[in-house]
Design a protein around this motif. Structure first.
Motif, PDB file in Angstrom:
ATOM      1  N   THR A 235      38.919  99.487  38.808  1.00  0.00           N
ATOM      2  CA  THR A 235      38.131  98.330  38.382  1.00  0.00           C
ATOM      3  C   THR A 235      37.428  98.648  37.071  1.00  0.00           C
ATOM      4  OG1 THR A 235      37.824  97.570  40.648  1.00  0.00           O
ATOM      5  CG2 THR A 235      36.288  96.719  39.009  1.00  0.00           C
ATOM      6  N   PHE A 236      36.929  99.867  36.927  1.00  0.00           N
ATOM      7  CA  PHE A 236      36.292 100.256  35.665  1.00  0.00           C
ATOM      8  C   PHE A 236      37.298 100.253  34.516  1.00  0.00           C
ATOM      9  CE2 PHE A 236      32.521 101.351  37.937  1.00  0.00           C
ATOM     10  CZ  PHE A 236      31.510 101.346  36.984  1.00  0.00           C
ATOM     11  N   VAL A 237      38.531 100.657  34.787  1.00  0.00           N
ATOM     12  CA  VAL A 237      39.567 100.604  33.753  1.00  0.00           C
ATOM     13  C   VAL A 237      39.805  99.145  33.351  1.00  0.00           C
ATOM     14  CG1 VAL A 237      42.017 101.004  33.263  1.00  0.00           C
ATOM     15  CG2 VAL A 237      40.675 102.767  34.429  1.00  0.00           C
ATOM     16  N   SER A 238      39.946  98.266  34.343  1.00  0.00           N
ATOM     17  CA  SER A 238      40.129  96.835  34.059  1.00  0.00           C
ATOM     18  C   SER A 238      38.937  96.275  33.299  1.00  0.00           C
ATOM     19  CB  SER A 238      40.312  96.046  35.363  1.00  0.00           C
ATOM     20  OG  SER A 238      41.454  96.478  36.056  1.00  0.00           O
ATOM     21  N   ASN A 239      37.745  96.677  33.713  1.00  0.00           N
ATOM     22  CA  ASN A 239      36.520  96.200  33.078  1.00  0.00           C
ATOM     23  C   ASN A 239      36.442  96.637  31.615  1.00  0.00           C
ATOM     24  OD1 ASN A 239      34.045  94.719  33.455  1.00  0.00           O
ATOM     25  ND2 ASN A 239      32.961  96.669  33.260  1.00  0.00           N
ATOM     26  N   ALA A 240      36.928  97.828  31.314  1.00  0.00           N
ATOM     27  CA  ALA A 240      36.916  98.323  29.936  1.00  0.00           C
ATOM     28  C   ALA A 240      37.752  97.437  29.017  1.00  0.00           C
ATOM     29  CB  ALA A 240      37.432  99.762  29.887  1.00  0.00           C
ATOM     30  N   PHE A 241      38.739  96.760  29.587  1.00  0.00           N
ATOM     31  CA  PHE A 241      39.594  95.859  28.806  1.00  0.00           C
ATOM     32  C   PHE A 241      39.215  94.390  29.004  1.00  0.00           C
ATOM     33  CE2 PHE A 241      42.167  99.694  29.278  1.00  0.00           C
ATOM     34  CZ  PHE A 241      42.510  99.922  27.953  1.00  0.00           C
ATOM     35  N   GLY A 242      38.061  94.147  29.648  1.00  0.00           N
ATOM     36  CA  GLY A 242      37.585  92.787  29.847  1.00  0.00           C
ATOM     37  C   GLY A 242      38.385  91.986  30.859  1.00  0.00           C
ATOM     38  N   MET A 243      39.074  92.677  31.773  1.00  0.00           N
ATOM     39  CA  MET A 243      39.940  91.979  32.721  1.00  0.00           C
ATOM     40  C   MET A 243      39.379  91.939  34.143  1.00  0.00           C
ATOM     41  SD  MET A 243      43.707  93.441  31.541  1.00  0.00           S
ATOM     42  CE  MET A 243      43.652  94.661  32.797  1.00  0.00           C
ATOM     43  N   ALA A 244      38.192  92.499  34.403  1.00  0.00           N
ATOM     44  CA  ALA A 244      37.707  92.657  35.770  1.00  0.00           C
ATOM     45  C   ALA A 244      36.887  91.490  36.291  1.00  0.00           C
ATOM     46  CB  ALA A 244      36.900  93.949  35.897  1.00  0.00           C
TER      47      ALA A 244
ATOM     48  N   SER B  98      42.831  97.253  40.279  1.00  0.00           N
ATOM     49  CA  SER B  98      42.472  97.721  41.618  1.00  0.00           C
ATOM     50  C   SER B  98      42.959  96.788  42.716  1.00  0.00           C
ATOM     51  CB  SER B  98      40.955  97.889  41.720  1.00  0.00           C
ATOM     52  OG  SER B  98      40.303  96.725  41.259  1.00  0.00           O
ATOM     53  N   GLU B  99      43.175  95.518  42.394  1.00  0.00           N
ATOM     54  CA  GLU B  99      43.651  94.567  43.401  1.00  0.00           C
ATOM     55  C   GLU B  99      45.070  94.890  43.865  1.00  0.00           C
ATOM     56  OE1 GLU B  99      42.097  91.425  44.886  1.00  0.00           O
ATOM     57  OE2 GLU B  99      40.603  92.974  44.542  1.00  0.00           O
ATOM     58  N   ALA B 100      45.794  95.711  43.124  1.00  0.00           N
ATOM     59  CA  ALA B 100      47.111  96.154  43.589  1.00  0.00           C
ATOM     60  C   ALA B 100      46.978  96.942  44.886  1.00  0.00           C
ATOM     61  CB  ALA B 100      47.806  96.996  42.519  1.00  0.00           C
ATOM     62  N   PHE B 101      45.808  97.547  45.099  1.00  0.00           N
ATOM     63  CA  PHE B 101      45.569  98.322  46.325  1.00  0.00           C
ATOM     64  C   PHE B 101      45.452  97.449  47.570  1.00  0.00           C
ATOM     65  CE2 PHE B 101      43.568 102.491  44.557  1.00  0.00           C
ATOM     66  CZ  PHE B 101      44.741 102.743  43.882  1.00  0.00           C
ATOM     67  N   THR B 102      45.395  96.133  47.392  1.00  0.00           N
ATOM     68  CA  THR B 102      45.262  95.262  48.559  1.00  0.00           C
ATOM     69  C   THR B 102      46.501  95.303  49.452  1.00  0.00           C
ATOM     70  OG1 THR B 102      46.017  93.316  47.331  1.00  0.00           O
ATOM     71  CG2 THR B 102      43.623  93.711  47.434  1.00  0.00           C
ATOM     72  N   VAL B 103      47.559  95.969  49.013  1.00  0.00           N
ATOM     73  CA  VAL B 103      48.731  96.151  49.872  1.00  0.00           C
ATOM     74  C   VAL B 103      48.582  97.362  50.803  1.00  0.00           C
ATOM     75  CG1 VAL B 103      50.289  95.043  48.217  1.00  0.00           C
ATOM     76  CG2 VAL B 103      50.041  97.540  48.198  1.00  0.00           C
ATOM     77  N   LEU B 104      47.569  98.174  50.605  1.00  0.00           N
ATOM     78  CA  LEU B 104      47.421  99.391  51.405  1.00  0.00           C
ATOM     79  C   LEU B 104      47.204  99.160  52.904  1.00  0.00           C
ATOM     80  CD1 LEU B 104      45.531 101.741  48.928  1.00  0.00           C
ATOM     81  CD2 LEU B 104      47.952 101.774  49.584  1.00  0.00           C
ATOM     82  N   PRO B 105      46.651  98.023  53.344  1.00  0.00           N
ATOM     83  CA  PRO B 105      46.601  97.803  54.790  1.00  0.00           C
ATOM     84  C   PRO B 105      47.990  97.776  55.447  1.00  0.00           C
ATOM     85  CG  PRO B 105      45.010  96.391  53.732  1.00  0.00           C
ATOM     86  CD  PRO B 105      45.842  97.032  52.637  1.00  0.00           C
ATOM     87  N   TYR B 106      49.040  97.605  54.670  1.00  0.00           N
ATOM     88  CA  TYR B 106      50.408  97.720  55.172  1.00  0.00           C
ATOM     89  C   TYR B 106      50.632  99.105  55.776  1.00  0.00           C
ATOM     90  CZ  TYR B 106      55.523  98.068  55.065  1.00  0.00           C
ATOM     91  OH  TYR B 106      56.845  98.257  55.398  1.00  0.00           O
ATOM     92  N   PHE B 107      50.000 100.118  55.190  1.00  0.00           N
ATOM     93  CA  PHE B 107      50.206 101.497  55.600  1.00  0.00           C
ATOM     94  C   PHE B 107      49.159 102.012  56.581  1.00  0.00           C
ATOM     95  CE2 PHE B 107      52.067 101.140  51.342  1.00  0.00           C
ATOM     96  CZ  PHE B 107      53.363 101.539  51.605  1.00  0.00           C
TER      97      PHE B 107
END
Length: 162
Positions: free
Chosen positions: A22-31, A40-49
């Motif tokens: 999220t901090f990386v995204s925020n550094a580019f104004g995308m958060a 960081s929202e890509a991690f929302t698939v982790l409940p699959y595992f």
């Protein structure tokens, strides 16, 4: 190893990585804002595992929103949206293609209202639903499914419960 400690460590690692991305995204104004693509929202698939991803994602979102200076309603309702999304993803884990759908829906429906009432965004709610939803599709479906299928080969060993 204690069977309760391992899932807590998994949740803590997921939360920490969520914050970093999220901090990386925020550094580019995308958060944040009406158009947001949180890596960081890509991690929302982790409940699959692992179910440990559910508290990990919620805590990661809470900390990310707090540490990036979001207002209290954003911290609260953003975390609730992430928690709802993570629970939904876990419930759909038998269908990998549907795993990203709950976070997309939860954020698309909740975040625009937060933007309006917490930050005074003047855009129309349906427009913000479109922009937030588009960012979530990029984060959760495009990046998230790439991440899910990349981890699928190693998921059993990475997320096994000891």
């Amino acid at each position: 190893m204690n069977k309760k400690i391992y899932p807590m460590c998994q949740a803590a690692m997921i939360a920490a990585l969520y914050v970093v991305l999220t901090f990386v995204s925020n550094a580019f104004g995308m958060a944040s804002g009406p158009v947001q693509v949180r890596l960081s929202e890509a991690f929302t698939v982790l409940p699959y595992f692992t179910p440990a991803a559910i508290p990990g994602l919620a805590i990661g979102c809470l900390l990310s929103n707090w540490l990036t200076g979001c207002l209290a309603p954003d911290i609260l309702f953003g975390t609730i949206a992430t928690l709802i999304g993570a629970l939904g993803s876990y419930s759909l884990r038998r269908y990998p293609w549907l795993v990203p759908l709950p976070p997309v829906l939860a954020n698309t429906l909740i975040v625009p209202w937060v933007l309006r009432f917490a930050y005074g965004a003047e855009d129309a709610i349906p427009f913000m639903m479109l922009t937030v939803g588009a960012g979530e599709i990029i984060s959760c479906y495009v990046l998230g499914l790439i991440f899910l299928y990349a981890l699928k080969k190693y998921g059993a060993s990475l997320f096994e419960t000891h």
